[in-house]
Structures are given as structure tokens and as C-alpha cells.
Design an enzyme around this catalytic site. Structure first.
Site, PDB file in Angstrom:
ATOM      1  N   HIS A 188       1.483  -1.332   1.474  1.00 46.70           N
ATOM      2  CA  HIS A 188       0.989  -1.507   0.103  1.00 46.70           C
ATOM      3  C   HIS A 188       1.169  -0.217  -0.698  1.00 46.70           C
ATOM      4  O   HIS A 188       1.577  -0.254  -1.859  1.00 46.70           O
ATOM      5  CB  HIS A 188      -0.487  -1.919   0.106  1.00 46.70           C
ATOM      6  CG  HIS A 188      -0.703  -3.380   0.282  1.00 46.70           C
ATOM      7  ND1 HIS A 188      -1.142  -4.179  -0.736  1.00 46.70           N
ATOM      8  CD2 HIS A 188      -0.555  -4.191   1.357  1.00 46.70           C
ATOM      9  CE1 HIS A 188      -1.257  -5.425  -0.296  1.00 46.70           C
ATOM     10  NE2 HIS A 188      -0.895  -5.452   0.970  1.00 46.70           N
ATOM     11  N   GLU A 232     -10.482   4.125  -3.512  1.00 50.73           N
ATOM     12  CA  GLU A 232     -10.732   3.423  -2.252  1.00 50.73           C
ATOM     13  C   GLU A 232     -12.226   3.134  -2.191  1.00 50.73           C
ATOM     14  O   GLU A 232     -13.040   4.052  -2.097  1.00 50.73           O
ATOM     15  CB  GLU A 232     -10.274   4.266  -1.069  1.00 50.73           C
ATOM     16  CG  GLU A 232      -8.771   4.454  -1.045  1.00 50.73           C
ATOM     17  CD  GLU A 232      -8.295   5.354   0.081  1.00 50.73           C
ATOM     18  OE1 GLU A 232      -9.083   6.198   0.566  1.00 50.73           O
ATOM     19  OE2 GLU A 232      -7.127   5.229   0.470  1.00 50.73           O
TER      20      GLU A 232
END
Length: 174
Positions: A49, A61
């Protein structure tokens, strides 16, 4: 298109479709990654990704507090968001010992999404087309993700289902 839900089965092309949708946006893009790299296979998925994304996209994140992440980004410059993905987020949340964590975080995320002033593209697996799980946790996961997808579809202007890499618009326009 303000908010868009991109759903589909495993390996249906939903993440790549979502990436194409946000790449067409003017202005900054922020990718919110919900996955935790708990093993080698997941680390490889995350790496793939990362390789597909432009280096100009910001990255957050956040495996838990998605509502807080959206509120923080709204306060800065409200970039176009790509949130990938709901099924990983839910799976991690259901794995926590705190039974109140999931409903609280889900509600915070849905409220923050409703407030978010920029464009958001959210990726989620469609679980309503498969078999029924044999164990209580699998059944709960399918129920919770189905209900979350319904809540997201209600709040999103556009809903697209990826099938074999092809987009099928279920609501709105791409």
C-alpha cells in the site's frame, strides 16, 4: 463528492479505487491507516500500500481513535482523507479487552465524519455476501461491520462497490 464509502470484497480493488478517487482531488491528501503490522504478512500488505501512494500524501497511522484523528485534521487544514480500512479497525477494536471501546470509538468516528469539512473517502469490506461464521466473535464482527457500513452509507454522499477492480456506483456519483 464530499464523503464517499468504497466497499467490496477482499481483493476486489477497493483500496486502489479509493486511491484513484482521492488522487483526483485538488489540494493536500492525508491517508489514515488503521492497520497494525502484527506479523510478516500484514507488514507486506502495508508495504505494498505504501509503495502505491504518492510521496506527497501525508500519513496518519491510527488503529484506534479515528474520531480524534479526523477532528485533529479538521483543525489543521482539512485535507482530503483516505481512511483505509474499517474492517481492520473493527477487528482490532473487537480484540481489545474493553467491551465499551468499540461503541465509543465508532460513535466518535461517525460524529467526527459528520463534522469533517473536507472530502473523505472511506474503505470497508462488504461482509454481507459471504458465509455465516461459526463462532460468536466472527458473527459479531460481521454484524458490527454490516451495521457500520450501513451507518457510513447513510452519511456518505457517494457509495461505490468494487467488484473485480470495477466501480459500481450504489449511491451518488463518482
Amino acid at each position: 463528492m464530499q464523503h464517499c464509502l468504497v466497499t467490496g470484497g477482499i481483493r476486489s480493488g477497493k483500496s486502489a479505487l479509493a486511491e484513484r478517487l482521492v488522487a483526483a482531488s485538488a489540494g493536500p491528501v492525508c491517508y489514515i491507516a488503521t492497520a497494525r503490522s502484527g506479523d510478516g504478512e500484514m507488514a507486506e500488505r502495508i508495504h505494498l500500500h505504501q509503495q502505491r501512494r504518492p510521496s506527497t500524501w501525508a500519513l496518519v497511522e491510527e488503529p484506534r481513535a479515528l474520531g480524534t484523528a479526523l477532528d485533529n485534521l479538521a483543525a489543521v487544514d482539512a485535507p482530503t482523507l483516505l481512511v483505509d480500512c474499517m474492517s481492520l479497525w473493527l477487528g482490532q477494536m473487537l480484540g481489545e479487552d474493553d467491551e465499551t471501546a468499540w461503541p465509543s470509538e465508532r460513535d466518535a468516528f461517525l460524529a467526527a465524519l459528520a463534522r469533517y469539512p473536507g472530502r473523505a473517502v472511506i474503505v470497508s469490506n462488504e461482509v454481507g455476501l459471504g458465509i455465516i461464521g461459526m463462532d460468536p466473535l466472527t458473527r459479531r464482527f460481521a454484524d458490527e461491520l454490516g451495521w457500520l457500513n450501513q451507518s457510513l452509507a447513510e452519511r456518505c454522499d457517494t457509495v461505490v462497490m468494487a467488484v473485480a477492480g470495477l466501480p459500481h456506483v450504489l449511491k451518488g456519483e463518482t
